[in-house]
Design a protein around this motif. Structure first.
Motif, short mmCIF file in Angstrom:
data_model
loop_
_atom_site.label_atom_id
_atom_site.label_comp_id
_atom_site.label_asym_id
_atom_site.label_seq_id
_atom_site.Cartn_x
_atom_site.Cartn_y
_atom_site.Cartn_z
N ILE A 82 0.84 -1.19 0.00
CA ILE A 82 0.00 0.00 0.00
C ILE A 82 0.88 1.24 0.00
O ILE A 82 2.04 1.21 0.42
N TYR A 83 0.31 2.33 -0.47
CA TYR A 83 1.02 3.59 -0.62
C TYR A 83 0.15 4.72 -0.07
O TYR A 83 -1.08 4.61 -0.03
N VAL A 84 0.80 5.80 0.32
CA VAL A 84 0.06 7.01 0.66
C VAL A 84 -0.46 7.61 -0.64
O VAL A 84 0.32 7.92 -1.55
N THR A 85 -1.77 7.76 -0.74
CA THR A 85 -2.37 8.30 -1.97
C THR A 85 -2.91 9.71 -1.79
O THR A 85 -3.13 10.41 -2.78
N ASP A 86 -3.14 10.12 -0.54
CA ASP A 86 -3.65 11.48 -0.31
C ASP A 86 -3.39 11.86 1.14
O ASP A 86 -3.40 11.00 2.03
N ILE A 87 -3.15 13.16 1.36
CA ILE A 87 -2.92 13.68 2.71
C ILE A 87 -3.85 14.87 2.92
O ILE A 87 -3.83 15.83 2.14
N ASP A 88 -4.67 14.81 3.97
CA ASP A 88 -5.57 15.90 4.31
C ASP A 88 -5.07 16.54 5.60
O ASP A 88 -5.27 16.00 6.69
N ALA A 89 -4.39 17.68 5.45
CA ALA A 89 -3.80 18.34 6.62
C ALA A 89 -4.86 18.86 7.58
O ALA A 89 -4.65 18.88 8.80
N GLU A 90 -6.00 19.29 7.07
CA GLU A 90 -7.03 19.87 7.92
C GLU A 90 -7.60 18.85 8.90
O GLU A 90 -7.90 19.17 10.05
N THR A 91 -7.75 17.61 8.44
CA THR A 91 -8.31 16.57 9.31
C THR A 91 -7.25 15.62 9.85
O THR A 91 -7.57 14.70 10.59
N ASN A 92 -5.98 15.86 9.47
CA ASN A 92 -4.87 14.99 9.88
C ASN A 92 -5.15 13.55 9.46
O ASN A 92 -4.89 12.60 10.21
N THR A 93 -5.68 13.39 8.26
CA THR A 93 -6.05 12.07 7.74
C THR A 93 -5.18 11.72 6.54
O THR A 93 -4.94 12.56 5.67
N ILE A 94 -4.71 10.49 6.51
CA ILE A 94 -3.89 10.01 5.41
C ILE A 94 -4.59 8.85 4.73
O ILE A 94 -4.94 7.86 5.39
N THR A 95 -4.82 8.98 3.43
CA THR A 95 -5.45 7.91 2.66
C THR A 95 -4.38 7.01 2.07
O THR A 95 -3.38 7.50 1.53
N VAL A 96 -4.58 5.72 2.18
CA VAL A 96 -3.64 4.74 1.63
C VAL A 96 -4.39 3.82 0.68
O VAL A 96 -5.62 3.67 0.76
N GLY A 97 -3.64 3.20 -0.22
CA GLY A 97 -4.27 2.29 -1.16
C GLY A 97 -3.24 1.64 -2.06
O GLY A 97 -2.04 1.89 -1.93
N PRO A 98 -3.69 0.80 -2.98
CA PRO A 98 -2.76 0.13 -3.90
C PRO A 98 -2.13 1.13 -4.87
O PRO A 98 -2.57 2.27 -5.00
N ARG A 99 -1.10 0.68 -5.55
CA ARG A 99 -0.32 1.54 -6.44
C ARG A 99 -1.19 2.23 -7.48
O ARG A 99 -0.97 3.40 -7.80
N GLU A 100 -2.19 1.52 -8.00
CA GLU A 100 -2.99 2.11 -9.07
C GLU A 100 -3.77 3.33 -8.60
O GLU A 100 -4.15 4.18 -9.41
N GLU A 101 -4.01 3.45 -7.29
CA GLU A 101 -4.73 4.62 -6.78
C GLU A 101 -3.86 5.86 -6.72
O GLU A 101 -4.35 6.96 -6.44
N LEU A 102 -2.56 5.70 -6.98
CA LEU A 102 -1.68 6.86 -7.10
C LEU A 102 -1.84 7.56 -8.45
O LEU A 102 -1.39 8.69 -8.63
N GLN A 103 -2.47 6.88 -9.39
CA GLN A 103 -2.61 7.42 -10.74
C GLN A 103 -3.75 8.44 -10.78
O GLN A 103 -4.89 8.11 -10.45
N GLN A 104 -3.42 9.67 -11.16
CA GLN A 104 -4.42 10.72 -11.29
C GLN A 104 -4.22 11.42 -12.63
O GLN A 104 -3.12 11.41 -13.19
N GLN A 105 -5.27 12.06 -13.10
CA GLN A 105 -5.21 12.64 -14.44
C GLN A 105 -5.40 14.16 -14.45
O GLN A 105 -5.16 14.80 -15.47
N THR A 106 -5.81 14.74 -13.33
CA THR A 106 -6.08 16.18 -13.32
C THR A 106 -5.52 16.82 -12.06
O THR A 106 -5.33 16.17 -11.03
N LEU A 107 -5.27 18.12 -12.16
CA LEU A 107 -4.81 18.89 -11.01
C LEU A 107 -5.24 20.34 -11.17
O LEU A 107 -5.54 20.80 -12.27
N THR A 108 -5.25 21.05 -10.05
CA THR A 108 -5.38 22.50 -10.07
C THR A 108 -4.21 23.09 -9.30
O THR A 108 -3.69 22.48 -8.36
#
Length: 205
Positions: A82-108
């Motif tokens: 598993i990998y860290v896929t997202d970090i939410d500093a406001e809630t101190n929450t870290i989302t983890v998941g398989p490698r494929e969940e690291l793949q994203q297609q958009t950003l702002t």
């Protein structure tokens, strides 16, 4: 490396790349932050590790001690990598998941600098680089707002990370840049993911 080899500098040519921060010689970022920010560990301790569906799978030491894409040192045993896929500093929450969940297609991105483009109110094909020494990938870029850039890549990219820079090129010409704020598609970006992309020449390294 090739030049070093040509000059017979084998020790330089064969030296492994460094991927660590030069001013943390022991690579212990946890200790480095604790030593320099009084009370940090107590302030951020006790956050949750969650899966993408919100299921809690453990607790962590605090969001500043982790990075998107991290696999080692999580202290979780879920039966697969598993990998860290997202970090939410406001809630101190870290989302983890398989490698494929690291793949994203958009950003702002925000805090933007329009260097070689007057504006991007109309979408245009670009080559977008999202990390140091990254050759970039083709996509579409536009400005949803005055101080905001949006990018929809032609193909999913690994570990797009808030807080890092995104730099836009047209061939070798620098167009614009900014600091990544959010990752993942909104409705407008999803429409662009399905559009036809015309890849541009990659920027020279």
């Amino acid at each position: 490396r090739e030049m070093a080899a040509d000059f017979g500098l084998d020790r330089v040519a064969d030296k492994p790349d460094s991927y660590e921060i030069c001013f943390i010689p022991d690579d212990d970022y946890h200790r480095f932050l604790k030593d320099r920010v009084d009370g940090l560990e107590e302030e951020v301790a006790g956050g949750d590790f969650i899966l993408s569906d919100g299921t809690k799978v453990g607790e962590h030491d605090g969001y500043p001690f982790y990075t998107v894409g991290q696999r080692r040192g999580l202290g979780l045993a879920l039966g697969h990598r598993i990998y860290v896929t997202d970090i939410d500093a406001e809630t101190n929450t870290i989302t983890v998941g398989p490698r494929e969940e690291l793949q994203q297609q958009t950003l702002t991105a925000r805090q933007i600098n329009m260097v070689g483009a007057a504006d991007l109110t109309e979408e245009r094909p670009v080559t977008a680089s999202i990390r140091y020494n990254d050759a970039g990938a083709p996509g579409l870029a536009w400005q949803p707002g005055e101080d905001e850039l949006a990018v929809a890549f032609a193909e999913p990219q690994r570990a797009i990370t808030p807080g890092q820079a995104v730099v836009l090129y047209d061939g070798d010409d620098l167009l614009a840049g900014g600091w990544i704020e959010t990752v993942g598609a909104d409705d407008e970006a999803r429409e662009r993911e399905d559009e036809s992309f015309v890849p541009l020449p990659m920027a020279s390294a």
